[in-house]
Design a protein around this motif. Sequence first.
Motif, short mmCIF file in Angstrom:
data_model
loop_
_atom_site.label_atom_id
_atom_site.label_comp_id
_atom_site.label_asym_id
_atom_site.label_seq_id
_atom_site.Cartn_x
_atom_site.Cartn_y
_atom_site.Cartn_z
N VAL A 210 30.98 -42.73 13.68
CA VAL A 210 29.58 -42.95 13.99
C VAL A 210 28.86 -43.26 12.68
CG1 VAL A 210 29.12 -40.45 13.92
CG2 VAL A 210 27.48 -42.01 15.02
N LEU A 211 28.15 -44.38 12.68
CA LEU A 211 27.41 -44.83 11.51
C LEU A 211 25.92 -44.76 11.80
CD1 LEU A 211 27.32 -46.32 8.70
CD2 LEU A 211 27.24 -48.45 10.03
N ASN A 212 25.19 -43.99 10.99
CA ASN A 212 23.74 -43.96 11.12
C ASN A 212 23.18 -45.18 10.40
OD1 ASN A 212 20.87 -43.30 10.27
ND2 ASN A 212 21.32 -41.58 11.62
N ILE A 213 22.54 -46.08 11.14
CA ILE A 213 22.11 -47.35 10.55
C ILE A 213 20.87 -47.18 9.67
CG2 ILE A 213 23.10 -48.68 12.44
CD1 ILE A 213 20.25 -49.05 13.52
N ILE A 214 20.25 -45.99 9.69
CA ILE A 214 19.09 -45.74 8.84
C ILE A 214 19.51 -45.27 7.46
CG2 ILE A 214 16.91 -44.50 8.60
CD1 ILE A 214 17.01 -46.49 10.95
N ASP A 215 20.32 -44.19 7.42
CA ASP A 215 20.73 -43.66 6.11
C ASP A 215 22.13 -44.13 5.69
OD1 ASP A 215 22.57 -42.12 7.57
OD2 ASP A 215 21.34 -40.32 7.49
N LYS A 216 22.79 -44.94 6.55
CA LYS A 216 24.11 -45.54 6.27
C LYS A 216 25.22 -44.50 6.14
CE LYS A 216 21.75 -49.35 5.98
NZ LYS A 216 20.40 -48.79 5.98
N ASN A 217 24.99 -43.30 6.68
CA ASN A 217 26.02 -42.27 6.64
C ASN A 217 27.09 -42.56 7.70
OD1 ASN A 217 27.19 -39.61 5.94
ND2 ASN A 217 26.51 -39.05 8.01
N LEU A 218 28.36 -42.57 7.29
CA LEU A 218 29.48 -42.84 8.19
C LEU A 218 30.31 -41.57 8.34
CD1 LEU A 218 31.16 -44.99 9.80
CD2 LEU A 218 32.47 -45.32 7.69
#
Length: 339
Positions: A210-218
């Motif tokens: 799962v990639l958070n598209i706001i903070d780019k955390n994968l």
Amino acid sequence: MAIMNTTYAKLFFTGLLAFVLNTSCSSDGNEIRNEEPQQIVDTHKFIALRNDGQLFEIGAESGKVTQSNKISGVVFNTIFNTLTTSTNTWWFYEQIYGPIQGFLYIKNRDEASSKRIPIELPEAVYGPSAGVISLDWYEDGQTLIGVVKDNIEAAHGIYRLIEINIETFEVTNYGEIEDLQVMQSTTLVDSNLYISSFSKANPEGFQFQVLNIIDKNLRTMNIPNTIAPPILLSHNTEENELFGFIRRADTNVIQAAYPIIFNPSLETYERLPLDIDISLINVFGKSYYDIKRKQHVALVATKEFYALLKHSVKTGKTTLIPLHDYGDLSSLINIIDVK
């Protein structure tokens, strides 16, 4: 002249193996409907897109397949994991070869015509043979979120998160996504992009991330008792849950799978019972969520027939509708809409 993407060429032939399953029976309350199509009146139909732009209508209850119109300009190389929809619009991407050029196709649900927009991916930024391999509609941002691979034909590559502005069609590069190899399916839920892929660190393994598209955390999620993560993803817009298919570990049949509901918060899944064994026609792309009727829909195959699989969120029932007159569908096809 355009040539066929080798990834999808392999998929075409492996898809033909989907009919070698052994059937099994149970009495779990799910249904296989096999009435003659002329005896059934369809209240709605699903729209399926073949890789060459040909559209088909599939009766939601009868399973009758009817060839519809064709999206102008599409050659052969539709990237199925780019099929996505906003409220009134379909979007998908095709990669053309010789010379290499990518196109974004845009179709309003209520109009017969469509638009074909060239997408510029400068070699200095994205690579020599770059192409879009994933697109998802981002409702909050009213934009398209995607993934670009530096060499769309290569087994390994560099992946970058992008945004496509739907007014100017300019591409914004948000940087590299590490530890991906072959992306099979994505779905965007709020700001979280769920990704099923092979792992670059382990070429024989799979990953569900799962990639958070706001903070780019994968982040990699652990799913117990599976040989691969769920694919052909779609999400229930009212609940925090995903629908998809997991490959079966108890058979050597290629693309044999079972449907599941996945809870992202708990990282657990529920296997949905069926009265018959199924395999997947196309292992790339997404399933479809019918918001009005609150049901997930996908095309699958059994030993005897192609079928429309429907899972009702309201009743919890999973139904197979055998398809009729489906000879022109091929294995390079996915559901994209309902009418």
